[in-house]
Enzyme design. Structure first.
Site, short mmCIF file in Angstrom:
data_model
loop_
_atom_site.label_atom_id
_atom_site.label_comp_id
_atom_site.label_asym_id
_atom_site.label_seq_id
_atom_site.Cartn_x
_atom_site.Cartn_y
_atom_site.Cartn_z
N THR A 71 -56.66 2.08 60.15
CA THR A 71 -57.51 4.12 59.44
C THR A 71 -58.81 3.15 60.10
O THR A 71 -59.14 4.07 60.73
CB THR A 71 -57.26 3.89 58.23
OG1 THR A 71 -55.62 4.29 58.31
CG2 THR A 71 -58.35 5.02 58.10
N GLN A 178 -48.51 -0.30 65.74
CA GLN A 178 -47.43 -0.60 65.50
C GLN A 178 -46.89 -1.72 67.48
O GLN A 178 -45.98 -1.55 67.12
CB GLN A 178 -46.61 0.97 65.74
CG GLN A 178 -46.92 2.06 64.60
CD GLN A 178 -46.02 0.59 63.21
OE1 GLN A 178 -45.27 0.14 63.41
NE2 GLN A 178 -46.33 1.42 62.16
N SER A 198 -53.68 -3.56 62.85
CA SER A 198 -53.53 -3.83 61.08
C SER A 198 -52.52 -5.21 60.60
O SER A 198 -52.01 -5.59 61.68
CB SER A 198 -53.55 -2.57 60.87
OG SER A 198 -52.85 -2.61 59.47
N HIS A 200 -50.88 -5.20 57.79
CA HIS A 200 -50.19 -5.53 56.95
C HIS A 200 -48.37 -4.91 57.68
O HIS A 200 -47.41 -4.99 57.61
CB HIS A 200 -50.26 -4.49 55.90
CG HIS A 200 -50.65 -3.14 56.56
ND1 HIS A 200 -49.20 -2.47 56.26
CD2 HIS A 200 -51.18 -2.60 56.53
CE1 HIS A 200 -49.32 -0.41 55.78
NE2 HIS A 200 -50.64 -1.03 56.27
N CYS A 324 -47.64 7.42 55.75
CA CYS A 324 -48.66 8.53 55.71
C CYS A 324 -48.66 10.16 55.17
O CYS A 324 -49.22 10.48 54.45
CB CYS A 324 -49.67 7.87 56.92
SG CYS A 324 -50.17 6.09 57.21
C1 PLP Z 1 -50.11 3.79 64.88
C2 PLP Z 1 -50.59 3.59 63.32
N1 PLP Z 1 -52.43 3.35 63.35
C3 PLP Z 1 -53.22 3.32 62.12
C4 PLP Z 1 -52.33 2.79 60.81
C5 PLP Z 1 -52.95 3.03 59.47
O1 PLP Z 1 -53.14 1.71 59.10
P1 PLP Z 1 -53.12 0.88 58.67
O2 PLP Z 1 -52.24 1.10 57.60
O3 PLP Z 1 -53.50 -0.36 58.20
O4 PLP Z 1 -54.83 1.36 58.11
C6 PLP Z 1 -50.77 2.70 60.95
C7 PLP Z 1 -50.26 2.81 59.90
O5 PLP Z 1 -49.07 3.37 59.39
C8 PLP Z 1 -49.92 3.60 62.07
O6 PLP Z 1 -48.84 3.30 62.14
#
Ligand code: PLP
Length: 399
Positions: A71, A178, A198, A200, A324
């Site tokens: 994010t 992803q 990311s 996680h 989310c």
């Molecule tokens: C395509 C995509 N972008 C951004 C994010 C956000 O990443 P983070 O959870 O590390 O903030 C996610 C998380 O689900 C995601 O799937």
């Protein structure tokens, strides 16, 4: 027995990652900005992780900015680039199926005067090339199109999109949260200027990610403070997180090709199992251009949330959309953008597999789900009959 099939939401931390992180909570707790040995040992660990990530992406370590996750990386890319834009370049292009981190940052920017174009996708979830051609102009500062979609797994032709952006002098950003660790990413070959990842989603800890920034691409920092991350992301570093991310990258680099092959076989078994054991199902997304761990399926006549809750009772963990937005009753913006009727979008479930998914889990899911779906479909039809006959009664009374 339980089955966790929600790896696109998050993954468990690999035990090897946790082992690598442990010392950085205890004896190696120094602040990387401190000049003493304790600080310098930490600095060294951060540098090592940066090198690992750079190595895997085949870029320079100096081009990596650690952030608090995908994010923040997305926000830094969009806000940072649009604030730094050249005069006369006040236009941002994103797709309709981006993650909220992109869509909401774009919304924020549009309130600040940036012109934003949201490009539609086709029925498979691929960004429409003709619409992109129309959207990108010499006023475009940045084009941000995700690599693989979190809900349906569709993979975008980002090399072609980046080339189109460059033809108009715009920068190209991709949210690769992803795709990172699932499919190859060739930053040079694809012409990527900015890329978000990311930890996680790749068996690393939550709360750590990174933005790759090509040399020459200028961003304005979103956060102000100390000098960390070359002033791009100030604040005392999340050392254990960065070390964990580095270890997760090292493991993914060595193992992802094998992992994805194995996971693809299990995903296909799940998909084919549903097709033969449960009638009236539809796979959402592009059957070919799709990451191997993701299956998005609509179970006609059902409400995805209800199915999810019933699966939860059986300890089968899935998602109805992106994590989310879980809890929200709005149908998935991705499926709606792909043109699914609202009923089918609301009937969708995302199954996402990963490193620790076993064949037993898949067999367990295939054993449980057909019965659950049948029961819910039956209940839903009976319910409708009941509602209809009550309505009929009321109507006759009114007469
Ligand atoms: C395509 C995509 N972008 C951004 C994010 C956000 O990443 P983070 O959870 O590390 O903030 C996610 C998380 O689900 C995601 O799937």
């Amino acid at each position: 027995m339980e089955a966790y099939l929600d790896y696109n939401s998050t993954t468990p931390v690999d035990a090897r990652v946790f082992e690598a992180m442990k010392p950085f909570f205890f004896e190696q707790f120094g602040n990387a900005s401190s000049f003493h040995q304790k600080g310098q040992a930490t600095r060294h660990a951060i540098d090592q992780s940066r090198e690992r990530l750079a190595d895997f992406l085949d870029v320079e370590p100096g081009d990596i900015v650690f952030t608090s996750g995908g994010t923040e990386a997305d926000n830094l890319a969009l806000k940072g680039a649009m604030e730094e834009r050249a005069p006369g370049r006040d236009h941002l292009v994103v797709s309709a199926i981006e993650h909220q981190a992109i869509l909401h940052a774009a919304q924020y920017l549009s309130k600040k005067g940036v012109k934003v174009t949201v490009v539609p996708v086709d029925a498979q979830g691929i960004v429409r090339a003709d619409e992109l051609e129309k959207a990108i102009t010499d006023r475009t500062a940045l084009v941000s199109i995700m690599h693989a979609n979190n809900e349906v797994g569709t993979i975008q032709p980002i090399g072609e999109i980046a080339a189109l952006a460059h033809r108009h002098g715009a920068w190209f950003h991709t949210d690769a949260v992803q795709s990172f660790g699932k499919i190859p990413i060739d930053i040079e070959g694809m012409g990527i200027d900015l890329l978000s990842v990311s930890a996680h989603k790749i068996y690393g800890p939550k709360g750590i990610g990174a933005l790759y920034v090509r040399k020459g691409v200028k961003l304005k920092a979103v956060t102000h403070g100390g000098h960390q991350e070359k002033n791009m992301r100030p604040g005392t570093e999340n050392v254990a997180g960065i070390v964990g991310f580095g270890k997760a990258v090292e493991l993914v680099a060595a193992e992802y090709a094998g992992d994805m092959k194995r996971v693809g076989v299990l995903r296909d078994k799940l998909e084919n199992g549903f097709k033969s054991a449960v009638g009236n199902v539809q796979v959402n997304g592009d059957p070919q251009r799709r990451v191997a761990n993701t299956l998005n399926m609509s179970f006609e006549g059902l409400d995805g949330e209800t199915l999810l809750m019933n699966l939860d009772l059986k300890k089968i963990y899935v998602s109805t959309g992106s994590a989310c937005t879980a809890g929200s009753v709005e149908p998935s913006h991705v499926l709606i953008a792909m043109g699914l009727p609202e009923k089918l979008a609301r009937a969708a479930i995302r199954f996402s597999l990963g490193r620790f998914t076993t064949e037993e889990e898949i067999d367990f899911v295939l054993k449980e789900i057909p019965g659950i779906v049948e029961r819910l479909r039956k209940a839903s039809t009976e319910n409708k009959h009941e509602i209809r006959s009550t309505k009929h009664e009321t109507n006759s009374k009114l007469k």
